[in-house]
Design an enzyme around this catalytic site. Structure first.
Site, PDB file in Angstrom:
ATOM      1  N   ARG A  53      32.449 -20.315 -50.635  1.00  0.00           N
ATOM      2  CA  ARG A  53      33.482 -21.304 -50.289  1.00  0.00           C
ATOM      3  C   ARG A  53      34.637 -20.515 -49.701  1.00  0.00           C
ATOM      4  NH1 ARG A  53      36.545 -18.670 -52.581  1.00  0.00           N
ATOM      5  NH2 ARG A  53      38.071 -20.318 -52.437  1.00  0.00           N
ATOM      6  N   GLY A  54      35.674 -21.264 -49.283  1.00  0.00           N
ATOM      7  CA  GLY A  54      36.762 -20.591 -48.561  1.00  0.00           C
ATOM      8  C   GLY A  54      36.459 -20.669 -47.075  1.00  0.00           C
ATOM      9  N   ALA A  55      37.453 -21.092 -46.301  1.00  0.00           N
ATOM     10  CA  ALA A  55      37.201 -21.428 -44.898  1.00  0.00           C
ATOM     11  C   ALA A  55      36.506 -20.314 -44.089  1.00  0.00           C
ATOM     12  CB  ALA A  55      38.505 -21.854 -44.238  1.00  0.00           C
ATOM     13  N   ARG A  90      30.189 -28.984 -45.463  1.00  0.00           N
ATOM     14  CA  ARG A  90      31.559 -29.184 -45.987  1.00  0.00           C
ATOM     15  C   ARG A  90      32.401 -29.769 -44.851  1.00  0.00           C
ATOM     16  NH1 ARG A  90      33.734 -25.777 -50.221  1.00  0.00           N
ATOM     17  NH2 ARG A  90      35.355 -27.356 -50.397  1.00  0.00           N
ATOM     18  N   GLN A 203      39.440 -22.268 -58.919  1.00  0.00           N
ATOM     19  CA  GLN A 203      39.194 -21.075 -58.085  1.00  0.00           C
ATOM     20  C   GLN A 203      40.216 -19.970 -58.345  1.00  0.00           C
ATOM     21  OE1 GLN A 203      39.124 -24.227 -56.959  1.00  0.00           O
ATOM     22  NE2 GLN A 203      37.783 -24.487 -55.188  1.00  0.00           N
ATOM     23  N   ASP A 244      42.557 -24.286 -44.865  1.00  0.00           N
ATOM     24  CA  ASP A 244      41.205 -24.668 -44.425  1.00  0.00           C
ATOM     25  C   ASP A 244      41.216 -25.226 -43.008  1.00  0.00           C
ATOM     26  OD1 ASP A 244      41.125 -24.891 -47.525  1.00  0.00           O
ATOM     27  OD2 ASP A 244      39.070 -24.650 -46.807  1.00  0.00           O
ATOM     28  N   ASN A 254      45.103 -27.552 -47.054  1.00  0.00           N
ATOM     29  CA  ASN A 254      44.598 -26.518 -47.967  1.00  0.00           C
ATOM     30  C   ASN A 254      44.279 -27.172 -49.311  1.00  0.00           C
ATOM     31  OD1 ASN A 254      43.984 -23.685 -48.392  1.00  0.00           O
ATOM     32  ND2 ASN A 254      45.713 -23.656 -49.814  1.00  0.00           N
ATOM     33  N   LYS A 255      43.788 -26.374 -50.223  1.00  0.00           N
ATOM     34  CA  LYS A 255      43.348 -26.876 -51.533  1.00  0.00           C
ATOM     35  C   LYS A 255      44.385 -27.798 -52.172  1.00  0.00           C
ATOM     36  CE  LYS A 255      40.188 -26.379 -53.047  1.00  0.00           C
ATOM     37  NZ  LYS A 255      39.100 -27.396 -52.934  1.00  0.00           N
TER      38      LYS A 255
HETATM   39  O1  MRU Z   1      37.142 -25.759 -51.811  1.00  0.00           O
HETATM   40  P1  MRU Z   1      37.312 -24.319 -51.441  1.00  0.00           P
HETATM   41  O2  MRU Z   1      37.210 -23.391 -52.596  1.00  0.00           O
HETATM   42  O3  MRU Z   1      36.424 -23.938 -50.278  1.00  0.00           O
HETATM   43  O4  MRU Z   1      38.812 -24.244 -50.916  1.00  0.00           O
HETATM   44  C1  MRU Z   1      39.320 -23.009 -50.497  1.00  0.00           C
HETATM   45  C2  MRU Z   1      40.737 -23.065 -50.109  1.00  0.00           C
HETATM   46  O5  MRU Z   1      41.377 -24.087 -50.149  1.00  0.00           O
HETATM   47  C3  MRU Z   1      41.333 -21.802 -49.567  1.00  0.00           C
HETATM   48  O6  MRU Z   1      42.683 -21.736 -49.877  1.00  0.00           O
HETATM   49  C4  MRU Z   1      41.174 -21.801 -48.045  1.00  0.00           C
HETATM   50  O7  MRU Z   1      39.835 -21.989 -47.692  1.00  0.00           O
HETATM   51  C5  MRU Z   1      41.659 -20.569 -47.441  1.00  0.00           C
HETATM   52  S1  MRU Z   1      40.525 -19.266 -47.708  1.00  0.00           S
HETATM   53  C6  MRU Z   1      41.016 -17.864 -46.967  1.00  0.00           C
END
Ligand code: MRU
Length: 366
Positions: A53-55, A90, A203, A244, A254-255
């Site tokens: 996960r993470g963009a 996603r 996370q 993201d 973002n999250k």
């Molecule tokens: O749902 P996730 O864990 O994929 O969400 C991740 C985030 O929101 C991160 O902050 C974002 O992807 C930036 S990662 C460098």
């Protein structure tokens, strides 16, 4: 970055030379286990089920997943269906489409038999680009931390608050929000990181705290609700978060919970910076609130928490009575006006359409 003294990336080519390994992030922080991906279905599942996960890492995994699909079947039909399947894994991180477009752009005009080999090379290039991009983000963000450190007594720590995991586990290496932190730590600047636990999937607790611990970066885990209080009482010098999807006018998706931290930072005059590679910019939209679709995830993530029992067993427990209605929006949008700046590979820029367009030499009107 290091795990027990051994350098790792979050995704790499297996020693067999063709399949792809990832760290199974659903098992962290209790277990470090590696998953091997050999086909499209496995790559899609890894993204959908959040083993990765993470963009930026979603983008890199999609790129390797596209290669694995073409390795099985390089036909035009599979070129189209694999693209669609991966794109649906996603909905938020725009790096996913960016990576798929890069691979398709490289291989679509080639004969079917040559597509896998070229997709593999492009996926590797995307991964390398991510590492270098994050290194640049780190170098630019380091200057910001140096400026704050210069205003403090020699041994006084710079206090940084971060949300979710925008660390090396969310990218191929370095992380986005953590790249300046790791660089400042390596440069010997005393710092301390407030780590939001980041409900519902935690996370921050499971991944960011784990990463920082493995790098001996001083940090403290806090509940998401503590950030405002810490900002009011002078315990935070700087907020660094990831993104993201950032619109061409600088709205930051973002999250979930990021927006509340930005509000608290604005109210307390604390700099709030967003660290992102340009692959996270969605050039097609300008109004984040209206135009970014927000992923609604399974309510079970809210109604249950998972953890390790004293006997070592990893399990989930319910925190509500059965039948409690639950909502689970996974992301929110922080309007550009609350963002002090964007830390990108091209430097630190204002979160405005003109600055973003100028930094990446894009005509932001299209
Ligand atoms: O749902 P996730 O864990 O994929 O969400 C991740 C985030 O929101 C991160 O902050 C974002 O992807 C930036 S990662 C460098």
């Amino acid at each position: 970055m290091n795990v027990d003294g051994k350098p790792y990336r979050s995704i790499w080519v297996n020693s067999d030379g063709w399949s792809v390994d990832i760290i199974d992030q659903t098992r962290l922080p209790h277990e470090f286990s590696v998953l091997n991906l050999q086909n499209l279905a496995q790559a899609c599942a890894a993204i959908r089920d959040m083993a990765v996960r993470g963009a930026p890492l979603i983008g890199s995994t999609a790129a390797y997943g596209y290669y694995l699909a073409l390795n099985t079947d390089g036909s035009d039909k599979n070129l189209a269906t694999a693209y669609d399947e991966l794109l649906q894994t996603r909905p938020t991180a725009v790096n996913l489409r960016w990576a798929l477009d890069r691979i398709r752009g490289k291989v679509a005009a080639l004969p079917a038999a040559q597509r896998a080999e070229n997709a593999f090379a492009e996926a590797a290039a995307i991964a390398e680009l991510d590492v270098e991009t994050n290194r640049q983000i780190g170098l630019h963000g380091l200057k910001l931390i140096e400026q704050i450190a210069a205003q403090k007594a020699d041994d006084e720590a710079v206090n940084i608050l971060t949300h979710c995991n925008a660390g090396w586990l969310a990218t191929v290496d370095w992380g986005t929000a953590t790249a300046p932190i790791y660089m400042a730590h390596e440069a010997g600047i005393p710092l301390h990181v407030w780590v939001d636990e980041t409900r519902p999937r935690n996370q921050g607790a499971s991944l960011t705290a784990w990463e920082l611990q493995h790098h001996a970066v001083p940090h403290t885990l806090i509940v998401d609700n503590a950030g405002g209080h810490l900002m009011q009482t002078g315990a935070v010098d700087l907020c660094l978060v990831g993104s993201d999807r950032t619109t061409r006018s600088g709205d930051v998706c973002n999250k979930i919970g990021t927006y509340l931290k930005a509000l608290a930072a604005a109210d307390n005059g604390i700099p709030f910076y967003v660290c992102l590679p340009s692959s996270t910019i969605d050039w097609t939209i300008s109004d984040g609130l209206q135009q970014v679709p927000i992923e609604q995830r399974n309510g079970i993530e809210v109604s249950q928490v998972s953890g390790r029992l004293k006997n070592g067993e990893i399990t989930s427990v319910s925190i509500v009575t059965e039948g409690t209605p639950v909502a689970n929006p996974a992301f929110d949008v922080t309007p550009a006006k609350l963002v002090s700046g964007l830390i990108t590979e091209a430097g630190i820029i204002d979160a405005t359409e003109s600055e973003i367009g100028r930094a990446f030499a894009r005509d932001s009107s299209n």
